[in-house]
Write an enzyme that holds these catalytic residues in place. Structure first.
Site, mmCIF file in Angstrom:
data_model
loop_
_atom_site.group_PDB
_atom_site.id
_atom_site.type_symbol
_atom_site.label_atom_id
_atom_site.label_comp_id
_atom_site.label_asym_id
_atom_site.label_seq_id
_atom_site.Cartn_x
_atom_site.Cartn_y
_atom_site.Cartn_z
ATOM 1 N N HIS A 73 0.852 -1.127 -0.077
ATOM 2 C CA HIS A 73 0.159 -0.095 0.030
ATOM 3 C C HIS A 73 0.978 1.373 0.008
ATOM 4 O O HIS A 73 1.608 1.566 1.030
ATOM 5 C CB HIS A 73 -0.876 -0.064 1.196
ATOM 6 C CG HIS A 73 -1.911 1.158 1.446
ATOM 7 N ND1 HIS A 73 -3.168 0.946 1.662
ATOM 8 C CD2 HIS A 73 -1.650 2.484 1.074
ATOM 9 C CE1 HIS A 73 -3.620 2.080 1.653
ATOM 10 N NE2 HIS A 73 -2.938 3.297 1.219
ATOM 11 N N LEU B 146 2.360 6.958 -4.794
ATOM 12 C CA LEU B 146 3.394 7.354 -5.381
ATOM 13 C C LEU B 146 3.218 8.954 -5.967
ATOM 14 O O LEU B 146 4.079 9.572 -6.451
ATOM 15 C CB LEU B 146 3.938 6.435 -6.519
ATOM 16 C CG LEU B 146 4.557 5.030 -5.863
ATOM 17 C CD1 LEU B 146 4.778 4.194 -6.966
ATOM 18 C CD2 LEU B 146 5.639 5.224 -4.819
ATOM 19 N N ASN C 284 -5.342 7.213 -5.678
ATOM 20 C CA ASN C 284 -6.094 8.284 -5.605
ATOM 21 C C ASN C 284 -5.443 9.725 -6.157
ATOM 22 O O ASN C 284 -4.965 10.535 -5.544
ATOM 23 C CB ASN C 284 -6.334 8.554 -4.170
ATOM 24 C CG ASN C 284 -5.074 8.549 -3.243
ATOM 25 O OD1 ASN C 284 -4.233 7.943 -3.467
ATOM 26 N ND2 ASN C 284 -5.267 9.016 -2.270
ATOM 27 N N LYS D 288 -9.663 -0.465 -5.197
ATOM 28 C CA LYS D 288 -9.830 0.149 -3.927
ATOM 29 C C LYS D 288 -10.977 0.862 -3.764
ATOM 30 O O LYS D 288 -11.566 1.687 -4.573
ATOM 31 C CB LYS D 288 -8.716 1.350 -4.000
ATOM 32 C CG LYS D 288 -8.453 2.040 -2.697
ATOM 33 C CD LYS D 288 -8.014 1.562 -1.757
ATOM 34 C CE LYS D 288 -8.189 2.193 -0.139
ATOM 35 N NZ LYS D 288 -6.774 2.660 0.088
ATOM 36 N N LEU E 115 -4.691 9.482 7.900
ATOM 37 C CA LEU E 115 -6.060 8.954 7.885
ATOM 38 C C LEU E 115 -6.006 7.204 7.648
ATOM 39 O O LEU E 115 -5.422 7.107 6.731
ATOM 40 C CB LEU E 115 -7.060 9.411 7.173
ATOM 41 C CG LEU E 115 -7.584 10.875 7.495
ATOM 42 C CD1 LEU E 115 -8.282 11.496 6.626
ATOM 43 C CD2 LEU E 115 -8.212 10.660 8.865
ATOM 44 N N HIS F 224 2.899 14.590 1.200
ATOM 45 C CA HIS F 224 2.076 15.949 0.678
ATOM 46 C C HIS F 224 3.184 17.011 0.682
ATOM 47 O O HIS F 224 3.993 17.115 1.584
ATOM 48 C CB HIS F 224 1.091 16.335 1.626
ATOM 49 C CG HIS F 224 -0.173 15.377 1.429
ATOM 50 N ND1 HIS F 224 -1.240 15.763 0.779
ATOM 51 C CD2 HIS F 224 -0.536 14.371 2.186
ATOM 52 C CE1 HIS F 224 -1.967 14.692 0.550
ATOM 53 N NE2 HIS F 224 -1.847 13.819 1.801
ATOM 54 N N ALA G 211 -3.968 14.928 5.121
ATOM 55 C CA ALA G 211 -3.814 13.788 5.993
ATOM 56 C C ALA G 211 -2.621 12.883 5.093
ATOM 57 O O ALA G 211 -2.759 12.647 3.833
ATOM 58 C CB ALA G 211 -4.838 13.145 5.916
HETATM 59 O O1 DOR Z 1 -3.152 9.633 5.467
HETATM 60 C C1 DOR Z 1 -3.806 9.339 4.460
HETATM 61 N N1 DOR Z 1 -3.249 9.888 3.445
HETATM 62 N N2 DOR Z 1 -4.638 8.527 4.325
HETATM 63 C C2 DOR Z 1 -5.207 8.106 3.336
HETATM 64 O O2 DOR Z 1 -6.293 7.289 3.311
HETATM 65 C C3 DOR Z 1 -4.901 8.809 1.852
HETATM 66 C C4 DOR Z 1 -3.549 9.404 2.160
HETATM 67 C C5 DOR Z 1 -3.293 10.346 0.828
HETATM 68 O O3 DOR Z 1 -3.333 9.947 -0.265
HETATM 69 O O4 DOR Z 1 -2.784 11.374 1.307
HETATM 70 ZN ZN ZN Z 2 -3.166 5.043 1.602
#
Ligand code: DOR
Ligand code: ZN
Length: 344
Positions: free
Chosen positions: A14, A17, A42, A100, A220, A252, A264
């Site tokens: 999991h 990238l 995502n 997913k 998260l 991020h 998150a």
């Molecule tokens: O902390 C997280 N970041 N949890 C997620 O489910 C998604 C991920 C993200 O894509 O930033």
């Molecule tokens: Zn994730």
């Protein structure tokens, strides 16, 4: 006490990238440790069809050094409109390893996720029939539910009924954070497994508030109380084949984390194996690390085990406070195991 640890080369089941400059900055850290990774879909826009996944896979490979030995395993982002036939076609063509389920609005770039699992019932039936794994972000989005209860409530309201209805569907409950999730997975049949992140092995919710608000500890599902961290640790080191490595490294840009409404995600890719090794070492379970990192995942996915090895040495490794402009997990800490791999 061994001073070095050689493991079959592990996989990351999991990881995020990202794309573009961020992809080029972060992907080499994953590829230097892991032979394969399940790549989260995502992006913005999300990876919802085979062509997008093929193009993304090519961008990932192009972002890596020529001699990297790394296979990205692609996933399909499920939406209310996912066409089961297209999903099955993507799986049959070897593009989609899994699909997913993001409950809509549960996390980063999930606005196009599933608003009700009833809407993807046909896709799930199809996945069950063809043996395609479902990967689940297991949190309800109901604003009435306390943030720290969203995983446990998801298990009761969504996951348990789903397993009753589709008992042959292979499901990975991703990044578990609670005692409830660990117990539920452990007592379920062999078609349910879970990934565990390094950060949920190391931090509890106090880390979010240590001396002030700590955006780099926010992810998260959010870290929970200490008793949950201990339950997740116990699951990881239990030796049960239902628990395996999935970093959920989720970079991020610094300013989007250090913000009035911070994103998150924890960027743990640079020292992921060292971080897992530290946790297993603290539990006196280094002998179980290889199975967790390199065997349980491929067995659940029905994929071959990797052939190569990686070596960790018992040696302090100082984690910098910034890597590629990002704040990594364990920034400014020293970890007790060092991965022997080409430096980046
Ligand atoms: O902390 C997280 N970041 N949890 C997620 O489910 C998604 C991920 C993200 O894509 O930033
Ligand atoms: Zn994730």
């Amino acid at each position: 006490m061994p001073d070095s640890l050689t493991l079959r080369r592990p996989d990351d089941w999991h990881v995020h990238l990202r794309d573009g400059d961020m992809l080029r900055a972060v992907a080499p850290y994953t590829a230097r440790q892991f032979a394969r990774a399940i790549v989260m879909p995502n992006l913005a826009p999300p990876v919802t069809d085979v062509e997008a996944a093929i193009a993304y896979r090519e961008r990932i490979i192009a972002a890596l050094p020529e001699d990297a030995e790394f296979t990205p395993l692609m996933t399909c982002y499920l939406t209310d409109a996912t066409d089961p036939d297209r999903l099955a076609e993507g799986h049959a063509r070897g593009v989609f390893t899994a699909a997913k389920l993001y409950p809509a609005h549960a996390t980063t770039n999930s606005a196009e996720g599933v608003t009700d699992v009833a809407n993807i019932r046909a896709a799930l039936e199809c996945m069950q029939a063809i043996g395609m794994p479902l990967l689940v972000h297991g949190e309800v989005t109901d604003p009435e539910i306390d943030m720290f209860d969203r995983e446990a409530v998801f298990i009761d309201r969504i996951l348990a009924p789903l397993i009753r209805d589709l008992p042959d569907l292979r499901i990975v409950l991703e990044h578990i954070t609670t005692a409830e999730a660990a117990a539920f997975v452990a007592q379920s049949g062999p078609n349910l497994a879970a990934t565990i992140t390094p950060h949920h092995l190391h931090i509890n919710r106090n880390a979010l508030f240590a001396g002030g608000i700590r955006p780099h500890a926010y992810c998260l599902p959010v870290a929970k109380r200490e008793r949950h961290r201990l339950a997740v640790r116990a699951a990881a080191v239990s030796g049960s084949p239902k628990f395996f490595l999935g970093t959920d490294s989720a970079p991020h840009a610094r300013e989007t984390k250090e913000s009035a409404c911070g994103c998150a995600g924890i960027f743990n890719a640079p020292f992921a194996l060292e971080s897992y090794a530290a946790a297993f070492d603290e539990e006196g379970a280094l002998d179980r690390l290889e199975a967790f990192a390199s065997e349980h995942g491929p067995r659940f996915y029905g994929l071959p085990l990797n052939e190569g090895t990686v070596t960790l040495r018992r040696e302090g490794v100082a984690v910098p406070n910034e890597i590629a402009g990002l704040v990594p997990f364990h920034a400014n800490e020293t970890l007790g195991w060092r991965l022997e791999a080409f430096p980046l």
